[in-house]
Motif scaffolding. Structure first.
Motif, PDB file in Angstrom:
ATOM      1  N   LEU A  15     131.582 -51.308  18.477  1.00 12.98           N
ATOM      2  CA  LEU A  15     130.877 -50.188  17.847  1.00 12.98           C
ATOM      3  C   LEU A  15     129.356 -50.085  16.701  1.00 12.98           C
ATOM      4  CD1 LEU A  15     133.737 -48.098  15.558  1.00 12.98           C
ATOM      5  CD2 LEU A  15     132.899 -47.600  17.276  1.00 12.98           C
ATOM      6  N   GLY A  16     129.510 -51.492  16.570  1.00 10.17           N
ATOM      7  CA  GLY A  16     128.159 -52.031  16.560  1.00 10.17           C
ATOM      8  C   GLY A  16     126.899 -51.860  17.655  1.00 10.17           C
ATOM      9  N   LYS A  17     127.685 -53.248  18.503  1.00  9.35           N
ATOM     10  CA  LYS A  17     126.701 -52.715  19.907  1.00  9.35           C
ATOM     11  C   LYS A  17     126.449 -51.407  20.123  1.00  9.35           C
ATOM     12  CE  LYS A  17     127.755 -57.209  21.261  1.00  9.35           C
ATOM     13  NZ  LYS A  17     126.288 -57.307  21.810  1.00  9.35           N
ATOM     14  N   LEU A  18     127.417 -50.224  19.493  1.00  4.21           N
ATOM     15  CA  LEU A  18     126.974 -48.616  20.349  1.00  4.21           C
ATOM     16  C   LEU A  18     125.517 -48.329  19.625  1.00  4.21           C
ATOM     17  CD1 LEU A  18     130.224 -47.819  21.645  1.00  4.21           C
ATOM     18  CD2 LEU A  18     128.665 -47.842  22.741  1.00  4.21           C
ATOM     19  N   GLY A  19     125.510 -48.981  18.312  1.00  5.88           N
ATOM     20  CA  GLY A  19     124.983 -48.308  17.498  1.00  5.88           C
ATOM     21  C   GLY A  19     125.361 -47.612  16.317  1.00  5.88           C
ATOM     22  N   PHE A  20     126.444 -47.203  16.228  1.00  7.00           N
ATOM     23  CA  PHE A  20     126.814 -47.050  14.637  1.00  7.00           C
ATOM     24  C   PHE A  20     126.248 -47.790  13.894  1.00  7.00           C
ATOM     25  CE2 PHE A  20     129.651 -45.388  17.799  1.00  7.00           C
ATOM     26  CZ  PHE A  20     130.491 -43.552  17.427  1.00  7.00           C
ATOM     27  N   ASN A  21     126.371 -47.315  12.374  1.00  8.32           N
ATOM     28  CA  ASN A  21     125.674 -47.993  10.980  1.00  8.32           C
ATOM     29  C   ASN A  21     126.495 -46.960   9.806  1.00  8.32           C
ATOM     30  OD1 ASN A  21     124.615 -45.770  10.849  1.00  8.32           O
ATOM     31  ND2 ASN A  21     122.541 -46.208  11.234  1.00  8.32           N
ATOM     32  N   ASN A  22     127.446 -46.848  10.334  1.00  9.43           N
ATOM     33  CA  ASN A  22     128.101 -47.295   8.582  1.00  9.43           C
ATOM     34  C   ASN A  22     129.759 -47.130   9.291  1.00  9.43           C
ATOM     35  OD1 ASN A  22     128.614 -45.223   6.099  1.00  9.43           O
ATOM     36  ND2 ASN A  22     128.849 -43.508   7.311  1.00  9.43           N
ATOM     37  N   ILE A  23     129.914 -48.106   9.380  1.00 14.13           N
ATOM     38  CA  ILE A  23     131.278 -49.068   9.780  1.00 14.13           C
ATOM     39  C   ILE A  23     131.781 -49.483   8.084  1.00 14.13           C
ATOM     40  CG2 ILE A  23     132.430 -50.568  10.990  1.00 14.13           C
ATOM     41  CD1 ILE A  23     129.861 -50.297  13.014  1.00 14.13           C
ATOM     42  N   VAL A  24     132.990 -48.968   7.645  1.00 14.80           N
ATOM     43  CA  VAL A  24     134.103 -49.646   7.033  1.00 14.80           C
ATOM     44  C   VAL A  24     135.255 -50.628   7.269  1.00 14.80           C
ATOM     45  CG1 VAL A  24     134.627 -49.539   4.920  1.00 14.80           C
ATOM     46  CG2 VAL A  24     133.048 -47.757   5.349  1.00 14.80           C
ATOM     47  N   VAL A  25     135.212 -51.253   7.155  1.00 15.19           N
ATOM     48  CA  VAL A  25     136.772 -52.179   8.050  1.00 15.19           C
ATOM     49  C   VAL A  25     136.714 -52.591   6.393  1.00 15.19           C
ATOM     50  CG1 VAL A  25     137.091 -54.213   9.178  1.00 15.19           C
ATOM     51  CG2 VAL A  25     134.886 -53.216   9.770  1.00 15.19           C
ATOM     52  N   TYR A  26     139.122 -52.259   7.024  1.00 16.79           N
ATOM     53  CA  TYR A  26     139.444 -52.888   5.463  1.00 16.79           C
ATOM     54  C   TYR A  26     140.617 -53.613   6.039  1.00 16.79           C
ATOM     55  CZ  TYR A  26     139.021 -47.984   3.781  1.00 16.79           C
ATOM     56  OH  TYR A  26     138.596 -46.925   2.431  1.00 16.79           O
ATOM     57  N   ASP A  27     140.791 -54.705   5.513  1.00 16.92           N
ATOM     58  CA  ASP A  27     141.677 -56.085   5.976  1.00 16.92           C
ATOM     59  C   ASP A  27     141.506 -56.772   4.785  1.00 16.92           C
ATOM     60  OD1 ASP A  27     143.080 -57.785   7.263  1.00 16.92           O
ATOM     61  OD2 ASP A  27     142.288 -57.145   9.302  1.00 16.92           O
ATOM     62  N   PHE A  28     142.365 -57.834   4.533  1.00 15.17           N
ATOM     63  CA  PHE A  28     142.624 -59.194   3.515  1.00 15.17           C
ATOM     64  C   PHE A  28     143.464 -60.342   4.267  1.00 15.17           C
ATOM     65  CE2 PHE A  28     146.934 -57.110   4.012  1.00 15.17           C
ATOM     66  CZ  PHE A  28     147.823 -58.304   3.425  1.00 15.17           C
ATOM     67  N   ASP A  29     143.448 -60.226   5.301  1.00 13.62           N
ATOM     68  CA  ASP A  29     143.994 -60.976   5.596  1.00 13.62           C
ATOM     69  C   ASP A  29     143.187 -62.448   6.478  1.00 13.62           C
ATOM     70  OD1 ASP A  29     146.501 -60.640   6.488  1.00 13.62           O
ATOM     71  OD2 ASP A  29     146.566 -60.020   7.986  1.00 13.62           O
ATOM     72  N   ILE A  30     143.441 -63.259   6.408  1.00 21.96           N
ATOM     73  CA  ILE A  30     142.464 -64.734   6.439  1.00 21.96           C
ATOM     74  C   ILE A  30     142.717 -65.106   8.076  1.00 21.96           C
ATOM     75  CG2 ILE A  30     142.623 -67.348   5.424  1.00 21.96           C
ATOM     76  CD1 ILE A  30     141.721 -65.731   3.753  1.00 21.96           C
ATOM     77  N   ILE A  31     141.683 -66.118   8.479  1.00 19.57           N
ATOM     78  CA  ILE A  31     141.730 -66.369   9.720  1.00 19.57           C
ATOM     79  C   ILE A  31     142.337 -67.625   9.356  1.00 19.57           C
ATOM     80  CG2 ILE A  31     140.188 -67.390  11.513  1.00 19.57           C
ATOM     81  CD1 ILE A  31     138.099 -65.351  10.078  1.00 19.57           C
ATOM     82  N   GLU A  32     143.554 -67.773  10.556  1.00 21.99           N
ATOM     83  CA  GLU A  32     143.992 -68.926  10.769  1.00 21.99           C
ATOM     84  C   GLU A  32     143.889 -69.217  12.848  1.00 21.99           C
ATOM     85  OE1 GLU A  32     147.647 -69.118   8.786  1.00 21.99           O
ATOM     86  OE2 GLU A  32     147.870 -66.983   8.485  1.00 21.99           O
ATOM     87  N   GLU A  33     144.012 -70.468  12.641  1.00 19.80           N
ATOM     88  CA  GLU A  33     144.039 -71.425  13.932  1.00 19.80           C
ATOM     89  C   GLU A  33     144.424 -70.417  15.129  1.00 19.80           C
ATOM     90  OE1 GLU A  33     144.824 -75.292  16.610  1.00 19.80           O
ATOM     91  OE2 GLU A  33     144.582 -75.880  14.364  1.00 19.80           O
ATOM     92  N   TYR A  34     145.819 -69.649  15.432  1.00 19.01           N
ATOM     93  CA  TYR A  34     146.521 -69.040  16.405  1.00 19.01           C
ATOM     94  C   TYR A  34     146.029 -67.350  16.065  1.00 19.01           C
ATOM     95  CZ  TYR A  34     148.948 -66.197  12.427  1.00 19.01           C
ATOM     96  OH  TYR A  34     149.000 -65.883  11.179  1.00 19.01           O
ATOM     97  N   ASN A  35     144.779 -67.162  15.418  1.00 22.47           N
ATOM     98  CA  ASN A  35     143.670 -65.500  16.117  1.00 22.47           C
ATOM     99  C   ASN A  35     142.928 -66.403  16.735  1.00 22.47           C
ATOM    100  OD1 ASN A  35     144.260 -65.461  12.252  1.00 22.47           O
ATOM    101  ND2 ASN A  35     145.466 -64.299  13.519  1.00 22.47           N
ATOM    102  N   ILE A  36     142.590 -67.083  16.507  1.00 24.51           N
ATOM    103  CA  ILE A  36     141.437 -67.311  18.116  1.00 24.51           C
ATOM    104  C   ILE A  36     141.203 -66.690  18.666  1.00 24.51           C
ATOM    105  CG2 ILE A  36     139.829 -69.519  18.595  1.00 24.51           C
ATOM    106  CD1 ILE A  36     139.287 -68.677  15.532  1.00 24.51           C
ATOM    107  N   PRO A  37     142.064 -67.196  19.208  1.00 29.29           N
ATOM    108  CA  PRO A  37     142.848 -66.913  21.169  1.00 29.29           C
ATOM    109  C   PRO A  37     142.106 -65.113  21.705  1.00 29.29           C
ATOM    110  CG  PRO A  37     144.009 -68.231  21.206  1.00 29.29           C
ATOM    111  CD  PRO A  37     143.373 -68.250  19.494  1.00 29.29           C
ATOM    112  N   ASN A  38     142.806 -64.850  20.442  1.00 31.66           N
ATOM    113  CA  ASN A  38     142.918 -63.160  20.443  1.00 31.66           C
ATOM    114  C   ASN A  38     142.503 -62.068  19.705  1.00 31.66           C
ATOM    115  OD1 ASN A  38     144.548 -63.142  18.826  1.00 31.66           O
ATOM    116  ND2 ASN A  38     145.919 -61.830  19.401  1.00 31.66           N
TER     117      ASN A  38
END
Length: 168
Positions: A15-38
């Protein structure tokens, strides 16, 4: 964008690369090692909040500052309800999707994109919140049995990229 994991991270960057500039993202997770591949995170992001890392990455790639909500969405969470918002759901569970559904189903003039993934299978549905028929159809989609895949099998990077492209 609700969820900054396997789908939400790629969708937000696109969305950012397409030029959208009013993006709001909700999440509370922490990045863990198993998140990196996907997910669209770097090794150096392990231990960071997904929203914070995604904010840095999107800024680096697009010079766009996304707004982040580093919170767990609950019944008490206030969700922006202006006109012409596209809500993109990428949460892992139907329970969380249903929570969002209950919070926004009355917001006429807005749209939903509900993207779901499991391994190499996915679905993308869009709904107009002004259309009562579409709202009823979306509500029916919560009455399915969730798959019980381990985290690493819930999504595969190339499928995530395809889904993100289709959503955007």
């Amino acid at each position: 964008v609700f969820g900054a994991g396997s789908l939400g991270s790629f969708i937000t960057l696109n969305l950012g690369k397409l030029g959208f500039n009013n993006i709001v993202v909700y999440d509370f997770d922490i990045i863990e090692e198993y998140n990196i591949p996907n997910q669209f995170y770097r090794i150096e992001d392990i231990g960071k909040h997904k929203t914070m890392a995604l904010k840095e990455i999107v800024k680096s790639f697009t010079d766009i500052d996304i707004e982040i909500k580093n919170i767990e969405v609950t019944e008490k969470t206030i969700i922006e309800d202006e006109l012409n918002i596209i809500y993109i759901l990428t949460f892992d569970t139907l329970k969380n999707r249903k929570l969002i559904f209950d919070k926004i189903k009355h917001l006429n003039g807005n749209y939903i994109v509900d993207s779901r993934i499991g391994g190499e299978e996915f679905s993308i549905r869009s709904f107009n919140l002004s259309n009562k028929y579409e709202i009823k159809e979306w509500e029916k989609s919560f009455n399915i049995q969730e798959t019980n895949l381990p985290c690493g099998e819930k999504s595969i990077c190339y499928t995530n990229l395809s889904v993100a492209a289709e959503v955007c």
